[in-house]
Design an enzyme around this catalytic site. Structure first.
Site, mmCIF file in Angstrom:
data_model
loop_
_atom_site.group_PDB
_atom_site.id
_atom_site.type_symbol
_atom_site.label_atom_id
_atom_site.label_comp_id
_atom_site.label_asym_id
_atom_site.label_seq_id
_atom_site.Cartn_x
_atom_site.Cartn_y
_atom_site.Cartn_z
ATOM 1 C CE LYS A 1 -4.015 -1.999 2.394
ATOM 2 N NZ LYS A 1 -3.476 -3.328 2.735
ATOM 3 C CG HIS B 1 -14.981 0.588 -0.109
ATOM 4 N ND1 HIS B 1 -14.121 -0.248 0.559
ATOM 5 C CD2 HIS B 1 -14.729 0.377 -1.425
ATOM 6 C CE1 HIS B 1 -13.401 -0.936 -0.321
ATOM 7 N NE2 HIS B 1 -13.776 -0.573 -1.524
ATOM 8 N NE ARG C 1 -8.331 -9.927 -5.444
ATOM 9 C CZ ARG C 1 -9.461 -9.457 -4.931
ATOM 10 N NH1 ARG C 1 -10.571 -9.490 -5.644
ATOM 11 N NH2 ARG C 1 -9.490 -8.944 -3.716
#
Length: 643
Positions: free
Chosen positions: A116, A208, A296
């Site tokens: 991150k 989010h 992904r």
């Protein structure tokens, strides 16, 4: 295009990839562990290869074994699905070194987004907004504490590796920083083998929102956003697309940021750029920041497919085979609204504990998309994620789509294990969620209201009793030879209580039931029963367990007195479990002399303890179960010597 691919995964995502690949004429090779020998994805594949024991480390995480399976079967490419090896750059390198194609991004792109802190530095350089914070290499506690002071409390300590909320701590006051840092580092070290952390500004009303991107290695497009704010302990529960309250200006800004992120690393394939959004003053283009990129296909990709009409797996296969992007940005548009609810085998009242069990019944309504890796008769394994299915709906507006989700969950039928179905249904009725006023803390704030168990209705009890006594089909043999006013009593067990019911059968088409002080009239018209004028809910039976599909599934135990009489007159040598349950205690040992009625064992089932008694005097020959064993209905527990 490839002629054969291997799917290095299991369950729902393996089935999902096969569905598209096989439609495209591509043969699919499945891999499976011991636990998955008869799994749905194995049956669906054109061929399958056993790769090891049940534990993921001994099967789905063994990259060398999976690559060899691809070579042995003549597969040209490997699709990783999500989870397991999907974001492992070393696996990508090994796939390509073997002369195979990895259906996904390059190892370099995965590495760049794998940590991150490094990813945030890269994103800053690419012009993607990042959360104010410290992402540097200096991991000295005093330096990190000073960085937190500069950022301003509250702050979030996050492990630079991994995800799923591990190694993450919220710190609201400076004096709590050191203890929180030690705790986060310890958890990160255990989970990821890396205790490095970053420190970020904590967003007060966080949402989010993530952007679905797709690249061909040079150029990228975005397929708009998904809102994944409905979470518990940082795990997504219900996702939707597009995000409620999204403005054209913010959508353009977020989409551009997602494309910049993908193109900065030469991204190839499907990926997701996740952003944290400060929704305290609505959605504003200057209030979103990069969190991480998932290199992904995401679990929630179906909602993006629903609003764009794009099959993302088809795009993955085409781009991996060397084609350019199937569509340009101006060719993509949003049509309506979509939701996805994650149906899990988990015990919600017990803190969402994962559950196991055999799915004795599983059925979804025809008007929703249900992506599932299990079928009725399959076991929910303790080795893997306990997902039963993803229930996906689409509608012209958010309001219509949400009503469709509510209806789809209400008509979803699952028996054999506890699930979060009622919890999901409660979320669809939550006023804040319905209005689009969502943030990541919604579930936590209202958890008590969301996990309340539905009360059992008299009609549900009657439906269970009718099926238990085989009175739902008067054409079946049900113990009666004439339909002249017949009377029968029955006991059901539910929630630790015994419920007595009484029925007066007036004709093949009419029954009068007494449930305590309440009377319920059952009538059959055109082959369909109604209870007090309401259609009788569907019912599934497995052994002595009856599930009535009302209020997301009500489970009852049934002990038929006639069955007990028959059993008593039959084999008295063996004491059997009358239903699936947990052996709480065993009081017999081989050689013991016992009297009729002696308690030999205790079985816990249906939230009740059942004493299992000797049917006759005798001597114990064998004890076939021990305390703590989980047994199925009919399992032999104690055997007496032959008379």
């Amino acid at each position: 295009m490839f002629t054969k691919i291997l799917i290095a995964n299991r369950g729902e995502i393996a089935c999902r990839v096969m569905e598209t690949a096989q439609k495209m004429g591509v043969f699919c090779v499945a891999v499976y562990s011991d636990a998955d020998a008869s799994a749905k994805h194995v049956q669906k594949a054109d061929e399958a290869v056993h790769i090891g024991d049940s534990a993921p480390a001994e099967s789905y995480l063994k990259g060398d074994v999976i690559i060899q399976a691809a070579l042995d079967t003549g597969a040209q490419a490997i699709h990783p699905g999500y989870g397991f090896l999907s974001e492992n750059p070393d696996f990508v390198d090994a796939v390509e070194a073997a002369g195979l194609t990895f259906i996904g991004p390059s190892a370099d792109a995965i590495r760049k987004m794998g940590l991150k802190d490094a990813a945030k530095v890269l994103m800053e350089q690419a012009g993607v907004p990042v959360v104010p914070g410290y992402h540097g290499d200096n991991q000295d506690p005093e330096h990190l504490s000073g960085a937190a002071d500069t950022i301003g409390y509250p702050v979030l300590i996050k492990a630079v590796a991994g995800g799923g909320g591990k190694g993450m701590r919220l710190v609201e006051e400076p004096e709590d920083f050191t203890a929180a840092l030690d705790s986060a580092r310890g958890e990160a070290r255990t989970a990821f083998g890396n205790d490095a952390v970053l420190v970020e500004k904590f967003v007060a009303k966080p949402r989010h929102i993530e952007v679905q991107v797709f690249g061909d290695g040079t150029h990228a497009v975005h397929l708009f956003e998904r809102d994944c704010s409905l979470q518990r302990r940082h795990q997504k529960v219900i996702e939707e697309a597009p995000a409620p309250g999204m403005t054209p200006e913010m959508r353009e800004a977020m989409g551009l940021a997602g494309v910049r992120a993908a193109e900065a690393i030469g991204y190839k394939g499907a990926g997701t750029v996740e952003f944290i959004v400060d929704a305290s003053e609505g959605l504003r283009p200057d209030r979103f920041w990069f969190m991480e990129m998932n290199t992904r296909l995401q679990v929630e990709h179906p909602v993006s497919e629903a609003i764009t009409g794009v099959d993302l797996v088809e795009w993955q296969l085409r781009v991996a085979a060397g084609e350019t992007l199937p569509k340009q940005q101006q060719e993509l548009s949003i049509n309506g609204h979509a939701f996805e609810a994650r149906l899990y085998a988990e015990d919600v009242p017990k803190g969402f504990l994962p559950a196991t069990g055999t799915l004795t019944h599983l059925q979804f309504p025809s008007y929703c998309r249900a992506d599932s890796g299990v079928r009725a008769g399959d076991a929910i394994s303790p080795w893997y994620d306990p997902m039963v299915a993803k229930v996906i709906v689409h509608g012209p507006t958010r309001e219509v789509a949400l009503e469709s989700l509510h209806r789809a969950l209400k008509h979803t039928e699952v028996a054999g294990t506890v699930t979060n179905l009622a919890f999901l249904g409660a979320l669809t009725r939550h006023q804040g969620f319905a209005s689009g006023d969502v943030d990541t803390g919604l579930i936590g704030r209202d958890l008590d209201n969301l996990v309340q168990e539905a009360s059992v209705t008299s009609c549900s009890l009657v439906a269970a009793a009718m099926v238990a006594l085989k009175l739902d089909d008067p054409d079946e043999e049900s113990g009666f030879t004439l339909w002249a006013s017949l009377h029968r009593a029955v006991q059901l067990m539910q929630g630790g209580e015994v419920v007595d019911l009484d029925v007066q059968v007036e004709s093949p088409e009419r029954q009068i039931w007494q449930v305590g002080p309440e009377t319920v009239v059952a009538e059959r018209t055109n082959g369909r029963w109604s209870l007090d004028g309401t259609p009788m809910p569907n019912v599934a039976v497995s052994g002595s367990e009856i599930t009535v599909f009302d209020s997301y599934g009500q489970v009852f135990g049934f002990a038929d007195p006639l069955d007990r009489d028959t059993s008593a007159a039959g084999d008295t040598n063996v004491v059997e479990a009358p239903m699936p349950g947990l052996v709480k205690a065993v009081f017999a040992t081989a050689g013991d002399a016992v009297k009729e009625g002696d308690r030999l064992a205790i079985l816990e089932a249906m939230k009740m303890e059942h004493s299992l008694l000797a049917a006759r005097d005798g001597v114990v020959a064998e004890v076939l179960a021990e305390a703590g064993a989980q047994v199925e209905a009919g399992a032999a527990l104690v055997r007496l010597e032959e008379e």
